[in-house]
Design a protein around this motif. Structure first.
Motif, PDB file in Angstrom:
ATOM      1  N   ARG A  38       0.817  -1.217   0.000  1.00  0.00           N
ATOM      2  CA  ARG A  38       0.000   0.000   0.000  1.00  0.00           C
ATOM      3  C   ARG A  38       0.845   1.259   0.000  1.00  0.00           C
ATOM      4  NH1 ARG A  38      -3.624  -2.171   4.910  1.00  0.00           N
ATOM      5  NH2 ARG A  38      -4.948  -3.611   3.748  1.00  0.00           N
ATOM      6  N   SER A  39       1.996   1.214   0.638  1.00  0.00           N
ATOM      7  CA  SER A  39       2.804   2.428   0.785  1.00  0.00           C
ATOM      8  C   SER A  39       3.196   3.029  -0.554  1.00  0.00           C
ATOM      9  CB  SER A  39       4.059   2.147   1.620  1.00  0.00           C
ATOM     10  OG  SER A  39       3.701   1.842   2.942  1.00  0.00           O
ATOM     11  N   GLU A  40       3.707   2.196  -1.457  1.00  0.00           N
ATOM     12  CA  GLU A  40       4.115   2.734  -2.758  1.00  0.00           C
ATOM     13  C   GLU A  40       2.909   3.236  -3.540  1.00  0.00           C
ATOM     14  OE1 GLU A  40       6.429   4.369  -5.422  1.00  0.00           O
ATOM     15  OE2 GLU A  40       7.215   3.421  -3.621  1.00  0.00           O
ATOM     16  N   ALA A  41       1.785   2.546  -3.435  1.00  0.00           N
ATOM     17  CA  ALA A  41       0.565   2.987  -4.120  1.00  0.00           C
ATOM     18  C   ALA A  41       0.104   4.339  -3.575  1.00  0.00           C
ATOM     19  CB  ALA A  41      -0.530   1.935  -3.958  1.00  0.00           C
ATOM     20  N   ILE A  42       0.182   4.522  -2.270  1.00  0.00           N
ATOM     21  CA  ILE A  42      -0.227   5.797  -1.667  1.00  0.00           C
ATOM     22  C   ILE A  42       0.767   6.896  -2.030  1.00  0.00           C
ATOM     23  CG2 ILE A  42      -0.531   6.999   0.543  1.00  0.00           C
ATOM     24  CD1 ILE A  42      -1.869   4.359   1.533  1.00  0.00           C
ATOM     25  N   ARG A  43       2.057   6.579  -2.095  1.00  0.00           N
ATOM     26  CA  ARG A  43       3.043   7.580  -2.527  1.00  0.00           C
ATOM     27  C   ARG A  43       2.735   8.033  -3.955  1.00  0.00           C
ATOM     28  NH1 ARG A  43       6.652   4.468   0.800  1.00  0.00           N
ATOM     29  NH2 ARG A  43       7.250   3.087  -0.907  1.00  0.00           N
ATOM     30  N   ASP A  44       2.376   7.079  -4.837  1.00  0.00           N
ATOM     31  CA  ASP A  44       2.028   7.451  -6.209  1.00  0.00           C
ATOM     32  C   ASP A  44       0.772   8.316  -6.258  1.00  0.00           C
ATOM     33  OD1 ASP A  44       4.239   6.258  -7.301  1.00  0.00           O
ATOM     34  OD2 ASP A  44       3.168   4.535  -8.138  1.00  0.00           O
ATOM     35  N   LEU A  45      -0.219   8.016  -5.400  1.00  0.00           N
ATOM     36  CA  LEU A  45      -1.414   8.868  -5.320  1.00  0.00           C
ATOM     37  C   LEU A  45      -1.044  10.294  -4.917  1.00  0.00           C
ATOM     38  CD1 LEU A  45      -4.257   6.800  -3.593  1.00  0.00           C
ATOM     39  CD2 LEU A  45      -4.251   7.757  -5.895  1.00  0.00           C
ATOM     40  N   ALA A  46      -0.146  10.418  -3.944  1.00  0.00           N
ATOM     41  CA  ALA A  46       0.290  11.743  -3.488  1.00  0.00           C
ATOM     42  C   ALA A  46       1.019  12.481  -4.607  1.00  0.00           C
ATOM     43  CB  ALA A  46       1.176  11.612  -2.255  1.00  0.00           C
ATOM     44  N   ARG A  47       1.897  11.776  -5.317  1.00  0.00           N
ATOM     45  CA  ARG A  47       2.613  12.406  -6.436  1.00  0.00           C
ATOM     46  C   ARG A  47       1.637  12.880  -7.510  1.00  0.00           C
ATOM     47  NH1 ARG A  47       5.825   7.497  -5.953  1.00  0.00           N
ATOM     48  NH2 ARG A  47       7.583   7.963  -4.596  1.00  0.00           N
ATOM     49  N   LYS A  48       0.641  12.038  -7.807  1.00  0.00           N
ATOM     50  CA  LYS A  48      -0.353  12.404  -8.818  1.00  0.00           C
ATOM     51  C   LYS A  48      -1.151  13.633  -8.389  1.00  0.00           C
ATOM     52  CE  LYS A  48      -4.102  10.519 -11.567  1.00  0.00           C
ATOM     53  NZ  LYS A  48      -4.948   9.371 -11.860  1.00  0.00           N
ATOM     54  N   ALA A  49      -1.530  13.686  -7.107  1.00  0.00           N
ATOM     55  CA  ALA A  49      -2.277  14.837  -6.598  1.00  0.00           C
ATOM     56  C   ALA A  49      -1.446  16.111  -6.697  1.00  0.00           C
ATOM     57  CB  ALA A  49      -2.716  14.593  -5.157  1.00  0.00           C
ATOM     58  N   LEU A  50      -0.144  16.007  -6.435  1.00  0.00           N
ATOM     59  CA  LEU A  50       0.727  17.173  -6.518  1.00  0.00           C
ATOM     60  C   LEU A  50       0.933  17.640  -7.958  1.00  0.00           C
ATOM     61  CD1 LEU A  50       3.356  16.171  -3.824  1.00  0.00           C
ATOM     62  CD2 LEU A  50       1.663  18.009  -3.654  1.00  0.00           C
ATOM     63  N   LEU A  51       0.760  16.729  -8.918  1.00  0.00           N
ATOM     64  CA  LEU A  51       0.891  17.095 -10.328  1.00  0.00           C
ATOM     65  C   LEU A  51      -0.423  17.545 -10.961  1.00  0.00           C
ATOM     66  CD1 LEU A  51       3.367  14.424 -11.724  1.00  0.00           C
ATOM     67  CD2 LEU A  51       3.747  16.887 -11.518  1.00  0.00           C
ATOM     68  N   ALA A  52      -1.503  17.541 -10.188  1.00  0.00           N
ATOM     69  CA  ALA A  52      -2.775  18.043 -10.717  1.00  0.00           C
ATOM     70  C   ALA A  52      -2.617  19.533 -11.001  1.00  0.00           C
ATOM     71  CB  ALA A  52      -3.900  17.795  -9.722  1.00  0.00           C
ATOM     72  N   SER A  53      -2.983  19.949 -12.205  1.00  0.00           N
ATOM     73  CA  SER A  53      -2.763  21.353 -12.570  1.00  0.00           C
ATOM     74  C   SER A  53      -3.497  22.302 -11.632  1.00  0.00           C
ATOM     75  CB  SER A  53      -3.175  21.606 -14.021  1.00  0.00           C
ATOM     76  OG  SER A  53      -4.565  21.460 -14.180  1.00  0.00           O
ATOM     77  N   SER A  54      -4.614  21.851 -11.051  1.00  0.00           N
ATOM     78  CA  SER A  54      -5.366  22.705 -10.136  1.00  0.00           C
ATOM     79  C   SER A  54      -4.616  22.948  -8.828  1.00  0.00           C
ATOM     80  CB  SER A  54      -6.734  22.088  -9.837  1.00  0.00           C
ATOM     81  OG  SER A  54      -6.575  20.809  -9.236  1.00  0.00           O
ATOM     82  N   ALA A  55      -3.641  22.090  -8.499  1.00  0.00           N
ATOM     83  CA  ALA A  55      -2.874  22.242  -7.257  1.00  0.00           C
ATOM     84  C   ALA A  55      -1.622  23.081  -7.454  1.00  0.00           C
ATOM     85  CB  ALA A  55      -2.487  20.859  -6.716  1.00  0.00           C
ATOM     86  N   MET A  56      -1.358  23.504  -8.673  1.00  0.00           N
ATOM     87  CA  MET A  56      -0.103  24.195  -8.974  1.00  0.00           C
ATOM     88  C   MET A  56      -0.271  25.699  -9.008  1.00  0.00           C
ATOM     89  SD  MET A  56       1.537  21.830 -11.860  1.00  0.00           S
ATOM     90  CE  MET A  56       2.294  20.313 -11.353  1.00  0.00           C
ATOM     91  N   GLN A  57       0.844  26.357  -8.788  1.00  0.00           N
ATOM     92  CA  GLN A  57       0.875  27.813  -8.903  1.00  0.00           C
ATOM     93  C   GLN A  57       0.779  28.180 -10.387  1.00  0.00           C
ATOM     94  OE1 GLN A  57       0.816  29.936  -6.290  1.00  0.00           O
ATOM     95  NE2 GLN A  57       0.593  28.054  -5.118  1.00  0.00           N
ATOM     96  N   PRO A  58       0.026  29.221 -10.729  1.00  0.00           N
ATOM     97  CA  PRO A  58      -0.192  29.581 -12.140  1.00  0.00           C
ATOM     98  C   PRO A  58       1.084  29.833 -12.936  1.00  0.00           C
ATOM     99  CG  PRO A  58      -1.659  30.827 -10.710  1.00  0.00           C
ATOM    100  CD  PRO A  58      -0.712  30.083  -9.811  1.00  0.00           C
ATOM    101  N   ASP A  59       2.147  30.290 -12.289  1.00  0.00           N
ATOM    102  CA  ASP A  59       3.373  30.617 -13.018  1.00  0.00           C
ATOM    103  C   ASP A  59       4.397  29.497 -13.046  1.00  0.00           C
ATOM    104  OD1 ASP A  59       2.577  33.103 -13.914  1.00  0.00           O
ATOM    105  OD2 ASP A  59       3.281  34.129 -12.122  1.00  0.00           O
TER     106      ASP A  59
END
Length: 145
Positions: free
Chosen positions: A34-55
């Motif tokens: 589960r740990s690696e799967a959850i780490r990948d979920l976290a990475r994916k969430a951080l790469l969501a364009s809505s979570a990023m700074q506009p610049d």
């Protein structure tokens, strides 16, 4: 994650039925734990364009499906792509059937510019799907325009 970065343990609470579904999913995807799967979920969430700074400068794709028989849509899409030629690195066009086309734009630029391009595509009559997916945050890229 660097080789020297320490792993931190923490607990997660969730309903058993959700955990069972998650375990089945990650097993199908080939995860050993589960740990690696959850780490990948976290990475994916951080790469969501809505979570990023506009610049932030990023690279990714815009995938769209559209009806090429809709009046002037192919021309409008081409003109729009010309307007964003600095951000579009490459395109792939696939004929799905007699009416529908799948187009993939490989893009690189500021998050706000890429979101704007995706939104301008999405609202066009005849476009059934348009999604921006960010795959890389380029922390060292300096715009040359």
């Amino acid at each position: 994650m660097s080789d020297k970065e320490a792993l931190v343990r923490f607990g997660i609470s969730m309903p058993q039925s959700l955990l069972d579904q998650y375990d089945r999913l990650i097993a199908l995807q080939g995860y050993d734990n589960r740990s690696e799967a959850i780490r990948d979920l976290a990475r994916k969430a951080l790469l969501a364009s809505s979570a990023m700074q506009p610049d932030e400068t990023v690279a990714g794709t815009i995938v769209m499906v559209y009806d090429h028989h809709v009046s002037d849509l192919p021309i409008t899409l081409m003109e729009l792509q010309h307007d964003y030629h600095h951000e579009i690195i490459s395109t792939m066009h696939i004929h799905l059937n007699h009416q529908q086309c799948l187009e993939i734009l490989v893009v690189r630029g500021k998050v706000h510019q890429l979101r704007e391009l995706q939104q301008r595509i999405q609202v066009l009559k005849g476009v059934g799907y348009a999604e921006l997916s960010v795959t890389h945050v380029d922390e060292h890229h300096h715009e040359q325009h």
